[in-house]
Each structure stands twice: as C-alpha cells, then as structure tokens.
Design an enzyme around this catalytic site. Sequence first.
Site, PDB file in Angstrom:
ATOM      1  N   ASP A 181       6.821 -10.479 -23.551  1.00 11.01           N
ATOM      2  CA  ASP A 181       6.508 -11.429 -24.429  1.00 11.01           C
ATOM      3  C   ASP A 181       7.667 -12.599 -23.925  1.00 11.01           C
ATOM      4  O   ASP A 181       8.908 -12.155 -23.715  1.00 11.01           O
ATOM      5  CB  ASP A 181       6.573 -11.209 -25.718  1.00 11.01           C
ATOM      6  CG  ASP A 181       5.883 -11.921 -26.864  1.00 11.01           C
ATOM      7  OD1 ASP A 181       6.041 -13.361 -26.468  1.00 11.01           O
ATOM      8  OD2 ASP A 181       5.108 -11.458 -27.462  1.00 11.01           O
ATOM      9  N   ASP A 282       5.241 -17.513 -25.452  1.00  6.30           N
ATOM     10  CA  ASP A 282       5.128 -17.705 -26.962  1.00  6.30           C
ATOM     11  C   ASP A 282       5.267 -19.257 -27.063  1.00  6.30           C
ATOM     12  O   ASP A 282       5.880 -19.915 -26.543  1.00  6.30           O
ATOM     13  CB  ASP A 282       6.404 -17.022 -27.677  1.00  6.30           C
ATOM     14  CG  ASP A 282       6.351 -17.332 -29.101  1.00  6.30           C
ATOM     15  OD1 ASP A 282       5.546 -16.710 -29.658  1.00  6.30           O
ATOM     16  OD2 ASP A 282       6.965 -18.050 -29.776  1.00  6.30           O
ATOM     17  N   GLU A 340       0.553 -18.517 -25.222  1.00  7.37           N
ATOM     18  CA  GLU A 340      -0.041 -18.616 -26.547  1.00  7.37           C
ATOM     19  C   GLU A 340       0.110 -20.282 -26.826  1.00  7.37           C
ATOM     20  O   GLU A 340       1.183 -21.071 -26.661  1.00  7.37           O
ATOM     21  CB  GLU A 340       0.737 -17.823 -27.217  1.00  7.37           C
ATOM     22  CG  GLU A 340       0.443 -18.061 -28.898  1.00  7.37           C
ATOM     23  CD  GLU A 340       1.275 -18.226 -30.041  1.00  7.37           C
ATOM     24  OE1 GLU A 340       1.210 -17.746 -30.981  1.00  7.37           O
ATOM     25  OE2 GLU A 340       2.297 -18.342 -29.683  1.00  7.37           O
ATOM     26  N   HIS A 411      -0.700 -10.047 -33.969  1.00 10.65           N
ATOM     27  CA  HIS A 411       0.683  -9.665 -34.846  1.00 10.65           C
ATOM     28  C   HIS A 411       0.807 -10.785 -35.875  1.00 10.65           C
ATOM     29  O   HIS A 411       1.574 -10.625 -36.725  1.00 10.65           O
ATOM     30  CB  HIS A 411       1.630  -9.330 -34.234  1.00 10.65           C
ATOM     31  CG  HIS A 411       2.368 -10.411 -33.460  1.00 10.65           C
ATOM     32  ND1 HIS A 411       1.868 -10.985 -32.296  1.00 10.65           N
ATOM     33  CD2 HIS A 411       3.351 -11.353 -33.610  1.00 10.65           C
ATOM     34  CE1 HIS A 411       2.287 -12.166 -31.686  1.00 10.65           C
ATOM     35  NE2 HIS A 411       3.393 -12.212 -32.813  1.00 10.65           N
ATOM     36  N   ASP A 412       0.096 -11.929 -35.875  1.00  6.11           N
ATOM     37  CA  ASP A 412       0.273 -13.132 -36.568  1.00  6.11           C
ATOM     38  C   ASP A 412      -0.732 -13.359 -37.732  1.00  6.11           C
ATOM     39  O   ASP A 412      -0.994 -14.436 -38.277  1.00  6.11           O
ATOM     40  CB  ASP A 412       0.487 -14.258 -35.716  1.00  6.11           C
ATOM     41  CG  ASP A 412       1.562 -14.615 -34.862  1.00  6.11           C
ATOM     42  OD1 ASP A 412       2.892 -13.862 -35.369  1.00  6.11           O
ATOM     43  OD2 ASP A 412       1.770 -14.953 -33.684  1.00  6.11           O
TER      44      ASP A 412
HETATM   45  O1  TEU Z   1       3.578 -17.669 -32.944  1.00 12.25           O
HETATM   46  C1  TEU Z   1       3.010 -19.229 -33.314  1.00 12.25           C
HETATM   47  C2  TEU Z   1       2.317 -19.671 -34.106  1.00 12.25           C
HETATM   48  O2  TEU Z   1       2.255 -20.868 -34.300  1.00 12.25           O
HETATM   49  C3  TEU Z   1       1.582 -18.866 -35.247  1.00 12.25           C
HETATM   50  O3  TEU Z   1       0.669 -18.124 -34.644  1.00 12.25           O
HETATM   51  C4  TEU Z   1       2.300 -18.387 -36.321  1.00 12.25           C
HETATM   52  O4  TEU Z   1       2.510 -16.999 -36.544  1.00 12.25           O
HETATM   53  C5  TEU Z   1       2.261 -18.942 -37.568  1.00 12.25           C
HETATM   54  O5  TEU Z   1       0.980 -19.115 -37.742  1.00 12.25           O
HETATM   55  C6  TEU Z   1       2.860 -20.204 -38.049  1.00 12.25           C
HETATM   56  O6  TEU Z   1       2.608 -20.753 -39.119  1.00 12.25           O
HETATM   57  C7  TEU Z   1       4.306 -17.401 -32.200  1.00 12.25           C
HETATM   58  C8  TEU Z   1       4.517 -15.850 -32.407  1.00 12.25           C
HETATM   59  O7  TEU Z   1       3.377 -15.173 -32.106  1.00 12.25           O
HETATM   60  C9  TEU Z   1       5.139 -15.530 -33.736  1.00 12.25           C
HETATM   61  O8  TEU Z   1       5.167 -14.139 -34.107  1.00 12.25           O
HETATM   62  C10 TEU Z   1       6.121 -16.158 -34.003  1.00 12.25           C
HETATM   63  O9  TEU Z   1       6.725 -16.112 -35.193  1.00 12.25           O
HETATM   64  C11 TEU Z   1       6.269 -17.823 -33.474  1.00 12.25           C
HETATM   65  O10 TEU Z   1       5.515 -17.840 -32.507  1.00 12.25           O
HETATM   66  C12 TEU Z   1       7.814 -18.135 -33.472  1.00 12.25           C
HETATM   67  O11 TEU Z   1       8.291 -17.653 -31.964  1.00 12.25           O
END
Ligand code: TEU
Length: 640
Positions: A181, A282, A340, A411-412
């Site tokens: 990542d 990310d 992403e 994971h989100d």
């Molecule tokens: O996630 C970015 C992101 O915009 C979303 O998926 C987030 O989980 C959420 O919806 C915001 O409201 C990435 C990573 O996958 C996430 O785990 C991190 O927390 C984020 O970036 C910051 O690095």
Amino acid sequence: MDKITLNSKIKDVYEHPVGRDVLDKILMVTKKGRGWITNPVVANIKLKTLKKILHKDFNDKFWDQMLWLLNSEDETPQDLDEKVKYPWWKEAVFYQIYPRSFKDSNNDGFGDILGIVEKLDYLKDLGITAIWLSPVYDSPNNDMGYDIRDYHKIMEEMGTMADFDLLLAEVHKRDMRLIMDLVINHTSDEHEWFQNVLKDPDSDYKNYYFIVPGKEEELPNNWQSFFGGPAWRYFPELSAHVMHTFSDKQLDLNWEHEPMREELYGMIRWWLEKGVDGFRLDVINYISKREGLPNGSKDLSKIIQFTGFENFYYGPKLHEYLQEMNREAFKPFNAFSVAETPGIGLEMAKLLAGEERQEFDMVFIFDHLESSGLTRFDHYQYDLNNLKKFYIDYLNHVGSNYWMSLFVENHDNPRMVSKVTKIPALQKKVAKLLNAMILTLRGTPFIFQGQELGARDQHFQSIDDMRDVEVINFYKKLSQKAGPERAWIHSLTGSRDHARVPMIWDEDQPNNGFSDCTPWLCGDGLKLGLGVAQQEGQPYSVLEFTKKIIAFRAQNVALRRGEVDFVQVGKKNYFAYYRTYKDKKVFVEMNLSPRDLYRHLSLKDYHRSISNYHDGFRTKLSFQSDLKLRPYEVVIYEVN
Ligand code: TEU
Ligand code: CA
C-alpha cells in the site's frame, strides 16, 4: 475538446469525460436514470437555462466550480479495439491482507508479518496468486497505518525489516506476487518532514505541506475533512493552519513542490529494488489541489457530501504528476499499480488507467458499493440489481485498452454480505454468489480477507468496542446533533471496523485462533461456523466453494480472458453472461433475489459445473424441474 460554457447544451456536457462522470454521479445521487439526460428535450437544454431552472438549489459558485472542473480536462478517453495483452496482473487473483488482523505470531494482540508468513500456504491453497498488503510501515496508528511516520521502516507491532524480507522471499518462493500500500497523499504529522518544519519553520520542508499562516479563528477555506470537521489544523507554534483532508494527524503533502515528489519517487524505487511487485495507491486522485485553494461550493457538497472536494479529487495537475511518477518510478521496474480513486467515474478512470496513458494499470472505482443516493452510514438493504447494473454499464463501455478491477469488499467498508441480507442461512448463499460474481466477470478479482469465509458484520455493543478514528469522530459529532441513540445506529451501520476484526482461523480456539491474547479489536464472538478450520474440507462451505471457482478459473481461459456478453439484461433479479475465448465458452447465471426466479433460456446442452445449491445437483438439466433459480442461486456452466 471544446470549452464548456453556459451556452453549451447538456448533451455537450455529457459528451465530455468529466461532464459525463459528474452528471452520472448527480443522476445516481438523485436516483434518476441516464434516460433523463439522453431524452432529446433535456439533452438540448443550454446550461444557462438549466441554471435558471435550478437557481433555488444551485447558486453562482456552483456553476463556476462546475465549469472550472469541466474545462480542466481537455483530453478524451479512447476506447480502442486492439488485441489485448496479458501481463500477469490481468490473470491474477488478488487477496487483500489487513495485517493488523490477519494472524498474530507473537501473541501481543496485533497481527504481524510473521503471522502472514505462517499463513501463506493457506493462501496458496486457496488459489491466490497475488497479495495486496495494507500498510505495514512505521506509524503512530491514528488511522491504522494509513498515517505513515517513516516509509523506510516497518511498524514495530508488525515486526522488522528482516521479517518483511522473509515474507517477500516466501511469497515469491510460492510463485505469488506482493504489492504494498502506498500512502502518498499525506503523511503522519510525526513524519520527519513535518517534524523538521516544527524544528525550523523556515526550512525547505515547509513547502512539503500546505501551511497557511494566519489567525487561529480564520480558516484558509471552507474545506471539510473526510473524518469530520474542517480540513485544517492550527499549529500555534507556526501561527499557521495545516491542511488535512483526512484525520488531523494525516497532513496532506504538497505535490507542487518538486523536491518532495523526488523524495517520494526515490522511496518508491527503494521498495521496488527490494523486489516488491507493485503498489496499491491510496486516494491518489487527491494529490493535485486547485491553485489558490478556493472555497468549495456548498451546493455541490450536498451532492458529494464533503465541501471542497471538487477542488482536489480530479485536480489540474493530476495527470502530469501521475505520468511523471510512472516514468520516474514504476516504469523502470515494470511495476504493477492499482489506484484507489474515490469519486472517480468511468470516463475519468479511462484517463487514469487507459493503457496508452502510462499512468496506472487499474483503478478502484466505488460507484457500486452503495445503492443509489445512499451512503455507507445509511441503514438499508442493498439491492444486488445495483451491482448488476454497474458491471454491465462499465464492462460494456470499455475498449481493449482498459482492464477492470473487481471487488465488493475492502477494509473501508462493512461486509457486503450483511448489506444484502441479515438472514444467516441466506448470507452463505449471498457470500458464494458475490465471490462467484467477482471471480467470473471480466477483470481482475480482489478478495478481501475473510470474504472467502463469508465473513459478516459484527454485533458491536457500543462505540467503546470500536477503534476506527473515522467512526469515533463520526459518533461524537452525530451524538451532539442527533443524540447518542441515532448516532449509534448509523455508526454501527457504517463502521469500517466490521471488516477489520481479526480473521477467524478456528472458532474452537481462544480468540478464534488469531492470537492467545485479547486482540486490539474484538468481534462479537458469535460462533457461526465461519472459521477456516470449520470450513476446510467441508465441500459446501463458502471457503471450499470459493476455492473451487478459483481453481476453475485457473483452468478455464474463458474466465480469465474471455469477452463478456450479458444476456437478458432487462430481466430484473436475473444476472447472466457468457464468457468466450476462442472455442471456450462459460455461462454464468444468478438469481439476485431471495425469491425463486423463473427463467426462459434453453440450457439443455450446457454442462452444469458449479452451483451454490448442492441438493438435487445434476450436471445435465431437465426441463421440468430446472425452470427456476432458487434464492440467490448462482450456476456456472461449461458450454462446450
Ligand atoms: O480511503 C479513502 C477513502 O476515501 C474512503 O474509502 C474512506 O475509507 C472513507 O470513506 C472516508 O470517508 C483510504 C484508505 O483506504 C483508508 O483506510 C484511509 O483511512 C484513507 O484512505 C486515508 O489514508
Ligand atoms: Ca503480534
């Protein structure tokens, strides 16, 4: 590409890549179909007329921002029709590991790198060919590793660099690949670069971040952070505000500053020299911020939820930076990259991951994870027809130069299975159906840890059971506005911690065999037969089912490379497609509903290979008894 002005017609906007994505998003949020825009009357309306009609809902600022955004892109995506190339990643089956919760090797309650090494044979046996590792870099874990303190060091809980080198070697020994990542939109406030600013505010490191001098009560703009509150943190010692689009310990990097970019590229090359196979990047579409950091439109934020978003989710220098990064870092190593990209639609995606663009290999788009107009924190039942529509829409509108990532969990997000149904018996069917879908559509599947087991959401008891900074901030804020009860319902619905609880290795062991000691985040402890040990060797388990499809995919070139042809697309609750490669053909059909579904295809010469219903399973169909698909049934047939 012609400039879009208020004299342009809606159809001109829809012809424009950014315009199309933005209008599609608006249609999605307002639950209108595409037909609304393609209707000739609407299509010929000029923007200035629309502006008049909508003046109550959208003010001048909105139109200014929209026109700026539209005119920031002057290139058009190409849908080529050429012979498709097959680098390794197009035929891979990826598995996302959330290391903190995968396997704890030294029993301190945190998953770690040696724990992953222990379980590599499990992944190999499942048929996984590539691993994406969520962050393992040194971090104070304000956002569980997505706040990096040192890119060249391994987080203490995760182990050592020697452990990492061992992992990489063991992965490669098994003929698998490993991608890391890469979190380079922001760093932790504890990163040396920012610490240097605090030590010497005049050092060049001040240009590495967005540091805006001023009085505490005067925010530089109205941008909001994704984790609640303004996107600015005040540092009295600097008499300045510092930008953070995520938590206040994640400070956005200033990509305008070339020395900063050079350091990042150097760091990327350092990992590639070690031998990692590529990266998941990310929120990489957020790196270019609009010059002058202007206020966001309040009206627009009603649609996209976060004020200011339009100023950086597809920023003016995005492509320039990405092409530079590719040239300087990825290309020389032939490294794989998947980006992403929250908020990005299909046309923008083509400009980010079209083969000829030399930016990324693939992107993760998120338009399919929630039903139209709803967010992760809304309590509702997800309609699988939404997923069908999304995949048909996307796969039917890409050329030979674009390859899609296929995923429904990460994971989100809470578990997709639980979003679809709360009934345990049906959840297993749904888990199999979802896994079958991402493993048989055209693209590269990404399985999130636990998805192969049919993992479901947790019955957390209170906010004290949760660990994620996002949901903790969200709960606090909503409690103040709407009271603790409502705040809890929404927090429980949307919390990312559902996906982050430790892996269930064996339900008969303490802490499900994850660790001897209480884990950093605990699930509800319900034993539902979802553990690895409980499912291994059980032919009808989600695990064995998933394994079977992965093996089938590995053997059947039509599933890996075949063109996809959707059939009977208008039939609600029915999702069916052929995958064809030369003389190989596979047919997949699904019932997306919890009720029986009659279908009218003649399937009598098809060989039924895999199904998530095993009672009465026959490889040949008989006309009388097989006219219907049972609730959430999926069947995969070989056609020749
Ligand atoms: O996630 C970015 C992101 O915009 C979303 O998926 C987030 O989980 C959420 O919806 C915001 O409201 C990435 C990573 O996958 C996430 O785990 C991190 O927390 C984020 O970036 C910051 O690095
Ligand atoms: Ca550990």
